[in-house]
Design an enzyme around this catalytic site. Sequence first.
Site, PDB file in Angstrom:
ATOM      1  N   HIS A 101       7.335  -7.747  28.016  1.00 42.47           N
ATOM      2  CA  HIS A 101       8.476  -8.180  28.817  1.00 42.47           C
ATOM      3  C   HIS A 101       9.811  -7.908  28.110  1.00 42.47           C
ATOM      4  CE1 HIS A 101       8.148 -12.114  26.577  1.00 42.47           C
ATOM      5  NE2 HIS A 101       9.454 -11.981  26.612  1.00 42.47           N
ATOM      6  N   ASP A 153       0.782  -9.031  27.781  1.00 40.88           N
ATOM      7  CA  ASP A 153       2.199  -8.960  27.409  1.00 40.88           C
ATOM      8  C   ASP A 153       2.340  -8.443  25.977  1.00 40.88           C
ATOM      9  OD1 ASP A 153       4.927  -9.265  27.446  1.00 40.88           O
ATOM     10  OD2 ASP A 153       4.908 -11.455  27.346  1.00 40.88           O
ATOM     11  N   GLY A 167      14.913 -16.139  23.266  1.00 40.22           N
ATOM     12  CA  GLY A 167      15.329 -15.358  22.111  1.00 40.22           C
ATOM     13  C   GLY A 167      14.213 -15.154  21.118  1.00 40.22           C
ATOM     14  N   SER A 209      11.113 -14.435  22.112  1.00 41.42           N
ATOM     15  CA  SER A 209      10.167 -13.531  22.768  1.00 41.42           C
ATOM     16  C   SER A 209       9.850 -12.328  21.894  1.00 41.42           C
ATOM     17  CB  SER A 209      10.740 -13.007  24.080  1.00 41.42           C
ATOM     18  OG  SER A 209      10.709 -13.982  25.067  1.00 41.42           O
ATOM     19  N   GLY A 210       8.569 -11.946  21.922  1.00 37.90           N
ATOM     20  CA  GLY A 210       8.143 -10.773  21.181  1.00 37.90           C
ATOM     21  C   GLY A 210       7.922 -11.013  19.707  1.00 37.90           C
TER      22      GLY A 210
END
Length: 246
Positions: free
Chosen positions: A65, A110, A200, A202-203
């Site tokens: 995402h 994801d 923030g 994410s990932g």
Amino acid sequence: MIKFVFLVATLGCAFAASADLDWRIVGGEKAEDGAFPYQISLRSYGSHSCGGSIINENWILTAAHCVQGASASSMSVVVGSNKLSAGGESYKVSKAIYHENYDQFQIKNDIAVLKLASPIKFNEKVQPINLADNSIGGGEDCVLSGWGRTSYPGSAPNDLQFIHLKTVSVDDCKDRQRPNPVYDSQVCTFTKRGEGACHGDSGGPLVSGGKQIGIVSWGRPCAVGYPDVFTRVYSFLDWINKNISN
């Protein structure tokens, strides 16, 4: 369903369409310089959007995402600094590959890898992280790092944050997240209300025993008493190895 888009502007995680995926670490503390040498800041047109991790000198691991819909030319990766505003080295992204079965509505598969235009130069503050070589259950100690918001609503911190968390079983996570789906290919964490990921993050990398076990994917923003959900790295080892070897 709530997605976290933890740092993307599109990083935030994606709490998008059906969920909001953007977060920062809530209830954590400032990381010491060099404490998380595998941590990277994924930038979109120069601004922090998501977290990620170094898996070797040419490749970065992050969430799908964080990169879906973005061109490689708009992205760069900064390594070697705990501050968003200064320091570190920047590397251009030459290719972004996200899972062919990524589902942005179910928030499934994801995961993404980014190829850099030039190899990373390693030093004491810049190092790759080993990937999990076995599946992990509930009750395990782990650590999350990132530049996600420390409160919601709120602003992103300039200094890298980290927090110690505990994994919870997939079955427990499914029960607590109903009606939002949780899959066996995901890992969840929960300690208490007021501690967890936020926009923030994410990932970014979830690490246990020196190995990355998860990638920040989604949650209910932020740290409001529900488990945070991560892509289970072990479930995608074959996919990762296939794509970074090509």
